[in-house]
Write a protein that holds these residues in place. Structure first.
Motif, mmCIF file in Angstrom:
data_model
loop_
_atom_site.group_PDB
_atom_site.id
_atom_site.type_symbol
_atom_site.label_atom_id
_atom_site.label_comp_id
_atom_site.label_asym_id
_atom_site.label_seq_id
_atom_site.Cartn_x
_atom_site.Cartn_y
_atom_site.Cartn_z
ATOM 1 N N UNK A 50 1.039 -1.526 -0.002
ATOM 2 C CA UNK A 50 0.151 -0.054 0.460
ATOM 3 C C UNK A 50 0.784 1.597 -0.234
ATOM 4 N N UNK A 51 0.916 2.441 -0.836
ATOM 5 C CA UNK A 51 1.101 3.572 -1.444
ATOM 6 C C UNK A 51 -0.202 4.171 -0.686
ATOM 7 N N UNK A 52 0.997 5.643 0.096
ATOM 8 C CA UNK A 52 -0.265 7.035 -0.107
ATOM 9 C C UNK A 52 -0.379 7.281 -1.747
ATOM 10 N N UNK A 53 -1.083 7.732 -1.504
ATOM 11 C CA UNK A 53 -1.642 7.830 -3.372
ATOM 12 C C UNK A 53 -0.602 9.609 -3.202
ATOM 13 N N UNK A 54 -1.135 10.773 -2.697
ATOM 14 C CA UNK A 54 -0.315 11.595 -2.652
ATOM 15 C C UNK A 54 0.954 12.090 -2.447
ATOM 16 N N UNK A 55 1.803 11.003 -2.027
ATOM 17 C CA UNK A 55 2.803 11.270 -1.792
ATOM 18 C C UNK A 55 4.378 10.184 -1.972
ATOM 19 N N UNK A 56 3.201 8.908 -2.436
ATOM 20 C CA UNK A 56 4.122 7.856 -2.576
ATOM 21 C C UNK A 56 4.437 7.355 -1.492
ATOM 22 N N UNK A 57 4.542 7.123 -0.361
ATOM 23 C CA UNK A 57 4.950 6.900 0.958
ATOM 24 C C UNK A 57 4.337 5.615 1.332
ATOM 25 N N UNK A 58 5.078 4.266 0.871
ATOM 26 C CA UNK A 58 4.863 2.775 1.835
ATOM 27 C C UNK A 58 3.901 3.261 2.615
ATOM 28 N N UNK A 59 2.883 2.296 2.995
ATOM 29 C CA UNK A 59 2.150 2.672 4.490
ATOM 30 C C UNK A 59 2.308 1.271 5.084
ATOM 31 N N UNK A 60 1.763 0.082 3.818
ATOM 32 C CA UNK A 60 1.661 -1.561 4.495
ATOM 33 C C UNK A 60 1.722 -2.412 3.933
ATOM 34 N N UNK A 61 2.727 -3.429 4.432
ATOM 35 C CA UNK A 61 2.763 -4.628 3.190
ATOM 36 C C UNK A 61 2.258 -5.772 3.899
ATOM 37 N N UNK A 62 1.322 -6.299 2.864
ATOM 38 C CA UNK A 62 0.446 -7.724 3.253
ATOM 39 C C UNK A 62 1.285 -8.874 3.070
ATOM 40 N N UNK A 63 1.378 -9.869 3.704
ATOM 41 C CA UNK A 63 2.141 -11.092 3.186
ATOM 42 C C UNK A 63 1.131 -12.054 3.741
ATOM 43 N N UNK A 64 2.115 -13.076 2.923
ATOM 44 C CA UNK A 64 1.605 -14.660 2.914
ATOM 45 C C UNK A 64 0.625 -15.237 1.823
ATOM 46 N N UNK A 65 0.847 -14.656 0.595
ATOM 47 C CA UNK A 65 0.834 -15.331 -0.874
ATOM 48 C C UNK A 65 2.078 -16.165 -0.903
ATOM 49 N N UNK A 66 2.168 -17.429 -1.342
ATOM 50 C CA UNK A 66 3.370 -17.893 -1.830
ATOM 51 C C UNK A 66 3.579 -18.074 -3.070
ATOM 52 N N UNK A 67 3.106 -17.340 -4.029
ATOM 53 C CA UNK A 67 3.772 -17.314 -5.434
ATOM 54 C C UNK A 67 2.972 -15.623 -5.932
ATOM 55 N N UNK A 68 3.078 -15.091 -7.148
ATOM 56 C CA UNK A 68 2.920 -14.374 -7.661
ATOM 57 C C UNK A 68 1.683 -13.849 -7.135
ATOM 58 N N UNK A 69 1.907 -12.625 -7.024
ATOM 59 C CA UNK A 69 -0.115 -11.704 -6.836
ATOM 60 C C UNK A 69 -0.213 -10.749 -7.941
#
Length: 244
Positions: A50-69
């Motif tokens: 996830x990124x802030x759409x105005x600044x490009x700052x990374x907000x959150x990373x979701x993990x769990x998948x074991x292959x390409x999303x």
């Protein structure tokens, strides 16, 4: 988003690039804006960022998948995010905490796309196993399996009223289904290349499909007639959307 991992946000009126950020290393093939427009999410390798759409700052990373999303979608209220993965699973996370809420098993090949129904109660997934599955978005229970395509199903979209589901397939067709019963309503033929994405008009009366045949085709959703063919890009067309 580009194969170089670059994500840009543009002003739709002036076509001016407002902000860009490199995103994760490597290609970015799918992204989605949060319903409030303040953030966006993109799949990269086995993560969703996830990124802030105005600044490009990374907000959150979701993990769990074991292959390409391979696809991401927000629920209409923005409280959940679903991701389609090459590990044959669909996962749903809480967008505030990052907690994984559901892991949906059933597809037998990589999952390429996901879409929430307009009321947020159902989730649809499209797979290379040639099927589309509908799930209860609250508890993850399977509801329907749609069979009829002769090739991988790549893109899908609910109609604005949630009564129909459109699917785009590598068998060169688009199909319309009754989203409540799973009954096939129409098969739309005309593309000469793989069909990769579909989008309903806001009133649900038209459907756009984009293809590797370098066209976007507009269809009447009542009778299935092709009403317009847009030929412009010199390359494949990987997506289409109607303005509000």
């Amino acid at each position: 988003a580009t194969t170089g991992g670059r994500i840009a946000v543009w002003d739709a009126a002036s076509l001016r690039e407002m902000v860009f950020f490199p995103g994760p290393t490597g290609s970015v093939y799918n992204l989605a804006f949060h319903p409030n427009g303040k953030s966006l999410a993109a799949g990269k390798q086995d993560k969703v960022v996830f990124w802030d759409a105005a600044t490009g700052r990374e907000i959150l990373t979701l993990k769990g998948s074991t292959a390409f999303v391979r696809g991401v979608a927000f629920s209409p209220d923005g409280q959940r995010l679903a991701a389609a993965s090459a590990d044959k699973m669909v996962r749903v996370w809480d967008t505030a905490s990052g907690q994984e809420l559901l892991t949906l098993h059933g597809h037998t090949s990589p999952v390429d796309g996901v879409a929430f129904s307009p009321d947020g109660r159902r989730l649809a997934s499209a797979s290379q196993d040639k099927t589309v599955r509908l799930w209860d978005a609250g508890n993850g229970q399977p509801l329907l399996t749609l069979k009829g395509h002769a090739g991988p199903v790549h893109g899908l979209a609910f109609s604005p009223d949630g009564k129909q589901l459109a699917t785009a397939s590598f068998d060169l067709t688009v199909k319309l289904w009754d989203a409540d019963t799973g009954r096939e309503l129409l098969t739309l033929k005309g593309h000469t290349g793989l069909v990769v994405a579909v989008a309903f008009s806001p009133d649900g009366k038209r459907l756009a499909s984009s293809s590797m045949d370098k066209t976007v085709r507009i269809w009447d959703t009542t009778g299935g007639q092709e009403t317009l063919t847009l030929k412009g890009p010199a390359a494949v067309v990987l997506g289409a959307a109607f303005s509000p």
